[in-house]
Design a protein around this motif. Sequence first.
Motif, short mmCIF file in Angstrom:
data_model
loop_
_atom_site.label_atom_id
_atom_site.label_comp_id
_atom_site.label_asym_id
_atom_site.label_seq_id
_atom_site.Cartn_x
_atom_site.Cartn_y
_atom_site.Cartn_z
N ALA A 168 0.84 -1.19 0.00
CA ALA A 168 0.00 0.00 0.00
C ALA A 168 0.89 1.25 0.00
O ALA A 168 1.90 1.31 0.69
CB ALA A 168 -0.91 0.00 1.22
N LEU A 198 1.07 8.75 -11.97
CA LEU A 198 -0.32 8.55 -11.57
C LEU A 198 -1.24 8.97 -12.72
O LEU A 198 -1.06 10.05 -13.30
CB LEU A 198 -0.65 9.37 -10.32
CG LEU A 198 0.11 9.01 -9.05
CD1 LEU A 198 -0.26 9.97 -7.93
CD2 LEU A 198 -0.18 7.58 -8.64
N GLU A 247 -6.42 10.45 -4.47
CA GLU A 247 -7.44 9.67 -5.18
C GLU A 247 -6.83 8.91 -6.35
O GLU A 247 -7.12 7.73 -6.57
CB GLU A 247 -8.56 10.59 -5.66
CG GLU A 247 -9.75 9.85 -6.21
CD GLU A 247 -10.87 10.81 -6.55
OE1 GLU A 247 -11.37 10.73 -7.69
OE2 GLU A 247 -11.25 11.62 -5.69
N ALA A 248 -5.97 9.58 -7.12
CA ALA A 248 -5.32 8.93 -8.26
C ALA A 248 -4.43 7.77 -7.82
O ALA A 248 -4.25 6.80 -8.54
CB ALA A 248 -4.51 9.95 -9.05
N GLY A 289 -5.15 5.89 -5.32
CA GLY A 289 -6.00 4.86 -4.71
C GLY A 289 -5.96 4.87 -3.20
O GLY A 289 -6.26 3.88 -2.56
N LEU A 290 -5.59 6.01 -2.62
CA LEU A 290 -5.53 6.14 -1.17
C LEU A 290 -6.78 6.80 -0.62
O LEU A 290 -7.50 7.49 -1.35
CB LEU A 290 -4.31 6.96 -0.76
CG LEU A 290 -2.95 6.35 -1.07
CD1 LEU A 290 -1.84 7.34 -0.78
CD2 LEU A 290 -2.75 5.08 -0.27
N GLU A 291 -7.00 6.62 0.66
CA GLU A 291 -8.11 7.29 1.33
C GLU A 291 -7.82 8.79 1.33
O GLU A 291 -6.72 9.23 1.63
CB GLU A 291 -8.21 6.79 2.77
CG GLU A 291 -9.33 7.42 3.56
CD GLU A 291 -9.37 6.90 4.98
OE1 GLU A 291 -9.72 7.71 5.86
OE2 GLU A 291 -9.04 5.72 5.21
#
Length: 88
Positions: free
Chosen positions: A25, A40, A65-66, A68-70
Amino acid sequence: MTAITRTVSALAFTATLLATSSAFALTPFQAASQAYRGQLDGITGYGTLKGQLRSGNVTGEDILEAAGLEVNAYDANFVESVLRDRDN
């Protein structure tokens, strides 16, 4: 007995997969670094990224967001500050 062994093996395998995926992650810092390098989707690289951050066309939230994180305000501000200070 074989069914129990198979069940335990399947659970162990699933736990290993979950642990491995969490190890990969991204952190907000890594997301900022990838944005800077243009890695990204939807985020331009260093050539225009700083100008887009200044104008508000791209935000730290967009980068998170790009990646894929909160998305949260603390991490978004952190990403923006890393990118602003990157060349200083």
